[in-house]
Design an enzyme around this catalytic site. Structure first.
Site, PDB file in Angstrom:
ATOM      1  N   GLU A   1       5.693   0.535  13.202  1.00  7.91           N
ATOM      2  CA  GLU A   1       5.679  -0.433  12.096  1.00  7.91           C
ATOM      3  C   GLU A   1       7.108  -0.720  11.679  1.00  7.91           C
ATOM      4  O   GLU A   1       7.899   0.203  11.469  1.00  7.91           O
ATOM      5  CB  GLU A   1       4.895   0.130  10.912  1.00  7.91           C
ATOM      6  CG  GLU A   1       4.935  -0.756   9.677  1.00  7.91           C
ATOM      7  CD  GLU A   1       4.150  -0.167   8.513  1.00  7.91           C
ATOM      8  OE1 GLU A   1       3.168   0.554   8.778  1.00  7.91           O
ATOM      9  OE2 GLU A   1       4.521  -0.410   7.355  1.00  7.91           O
TER      10      GLU A   1
ATOM     11  N   GLU B   1       9.827  -5.309   1.685  1.00 11.41           N
ATOM     12  CA  GLU B   1       8.796  -4.934   0.736  1.00 11.41           C
ATOM     13  C   GLU B   1       9.401  -4.966  -0.662  1.00 11.41           C
ATOM     14  O   GLU B   1      10.600  -4.745  -0.830  1.00 11.41           O
ATOM     15  CB  GLU B   1       8.254  -3.539   1.013  1.00 11.41           C
ATOM     16  CG  GLU B   1       7.561  -3.398   2.343  1.00 11.41           C
ATOM     17  CD  GLU B   1       6.971  -2.016   2.526  1.00 11.41           C
ATOM     18  OE1 GLU B   1       5.803  -1.822   2.171  1.00 11.41           O
ATOM     19  OE2 GLU B   1       7.689  -1.122   3.009  1.00 11.41           O
TER      20      GLU B   1
END
Length: 434
Positions: free
Chosen positions: A300, A305
């Site tokens: 990932e 974010e």
């Protein structure tokens, strides 16, 4: 994003000049260096380079296969992983060099006569150098630890270690350098984009995902237009305080799996974020083998974010041995509020992963750094995800809220109730190196 915490060019170093010199001609005086050393910021920060010694006409290598503490030598005919170094900003106009193969720092040990090695795990004064451009386009490296220049002494033979032990610069202290892969922005070729024109999601690029529930997040993803829409040239993912399937919030998430997947390259998006503690918008990627190997083995790459703070975003890697509260993460300050438009970008290759905000390099992670914890999981096609989560483990880890919802304080619940919060995306683009 799956866990709780969320390609740049390589440069090799090579020496310039003609045949090995038995004596060192044309040394630059210390007085002349005063002006040159002010040009240290001319170093190719964030780039991977090779170095080639003028004295030997060979590439500098930090090959630890010789032994774990082997010194650097200038005796290689080509630049592979051991001959590639990432140039970093070490503060106060100093640079650092990290071996691309391992992520370890190049160091000049004053207790060993300034011997130059490439096995240090931390950045200190021994690992700081001044990048000193020379009039002929080469560079000299002056070690902070000794105050002397790194030298490849031809009188000691081609396999002799490099030492930072010379007061002036001549051929022995001069290195030509280059950026691995070329280093020009013009080598990136755009291969795909979604500009979010029109009035609906382009389903040849994206699939909404309404079935995912991870990280104790508090939203149910839907395909309703109030949660997922395209209009006026942007994608809008909007969170509402509205019970659905037992979850207190609804929101939107889209994925490019099986439709737009990219093996190595540059992925970027122009995004405007909502601000509120517990809101968790993200722009990220997963390996396309997730359904066969599972997470985190698929790998990932979290490009961006945010958990509700107005001045910073974060990036991270999750993989086998470094998932969840991963040690491979960074916090990136955006300069202006995240509620303004910003371009978030990653470049990922077989050797490193880089993060950029508005075109500025903010973090580089080398393959060797990742492999200290587990397998490198990024030499495969990755697909893109855009989503707006609400609450969950990452927000909770920072705001500590347990009521009214996990990771969501009352102030944010009120905010969403009064004004549904939107993550807006202007475009997403993919490039590959040609």
């Amino acid at each position: 994003m799956q866990g709780l915490w969320a390609l740049g060019m390589l440069v090799g170093l090579t020496a310039c000049g003609g045949a090995p010199a038995p004596t060192e001609p044309d040394a630059v005086t210390p007085e002349a260096l005063v002006t040159q050393e002010r040009s240290a910021t001319a170093a190719p920060l964030g780039r991977t380079v090779w170095l080639k010694a003028c004295a030997t006409q060979k590439y500098v290598s930090a090959d630890r296969n010789i032994h774990a503490n082997a010194p650097l030598v200038a005796n290689r005919d080509s630049f592979l992983g051991w001959e590639q170094f990432v140039v970093g900003d070490a503060g106060n106009d100093f640079i650092s060099l990290r071996v691309s193969e391992t992520g370890l720092y190049v160091s000049a040990d004053p207790n060993a006569g300034g011997q130059v090695t490439g096995f240090r795990t931390a950045l200190g004064d021994w690992e700081r150098f001044t990048w000193v451009p020379q009039p002929d386009g080469t560079v000299a490296l002056r070690a902070k630890s000794t105050g002397q220049f790194v030298s490849a002494d031809a009188n000691q033979g081609s396999t002799a270690p490099l030492y930072a032990n010379r007061a002036s610069v001549g051929c022995w202290e001069a290195f030509s350098f280059g950026i691995v892969g070329g280093g020009g922005e013009d080598r990136w070729v755009q291969v795909w984009s979604d500009e979010f024109d029109g009035n609906s999601l382009n389903t040849s690029n994206w699939t909404p995902n309404t079935s995912v529930h991870v990280n104790n997040e508090q939203q149910q993803y839907t395909t309703a237009s109030e949660n997922l829409s395209v209009s006026n040239g942007t994608l809008k993912l909007t969170a509402h305080l509205k019970t659905n399937n037992g979850y207190p919030f609804t929101s939107g998430r889209i994925e490019s799996a099986g439709k737009r997947e990219f093996r190595h390259g540059r992925i970027e998006a122009r995004i405007k974020l909502p601000v509120g503690a517990g809101l968790w918008p993200a722009f990220w990627m997963l390996g396309n083998d997730i359904n066969t190997v599972g997470w985190p083995a698929c790998g990932e790459l979290d490009i961006m974010e945010n958990v509700g703070y107005g001045d910073w975003v974060s990036g991270a890697l999750h993989g086998p041995g470094y998932s969840g509260n991963t040690p491979i993460n960074g916090r990136f300050y955006t300069g202006s509020p995240v509620s303004d438009w910003h371009v978030y970008r990653t470049e990922y290759s077989s050797t490193d992963i880089k993060w950029y905000v508005d075109g500025a390099l903010v973090k580089t992670t080398l393959r060797g750094e990742v492999e200290r914890y587990g397998a490198w999981a990024y030499d495969k096609p990755l697909y893109i995800i855009l989503n707006l989560a609400v609450g969950g483990g990452y927000p909770f880890g920072l705001n500590g809220a347990t009521t009214p919802y996990y990771g969501v304080p009352q102030s944010t619940a009120n905010l969403i109730r009064n004004t549904p919060q939107t993550m807006e995306v202007d475009w997403v683009r993919a490039y590959q190196w040609r």
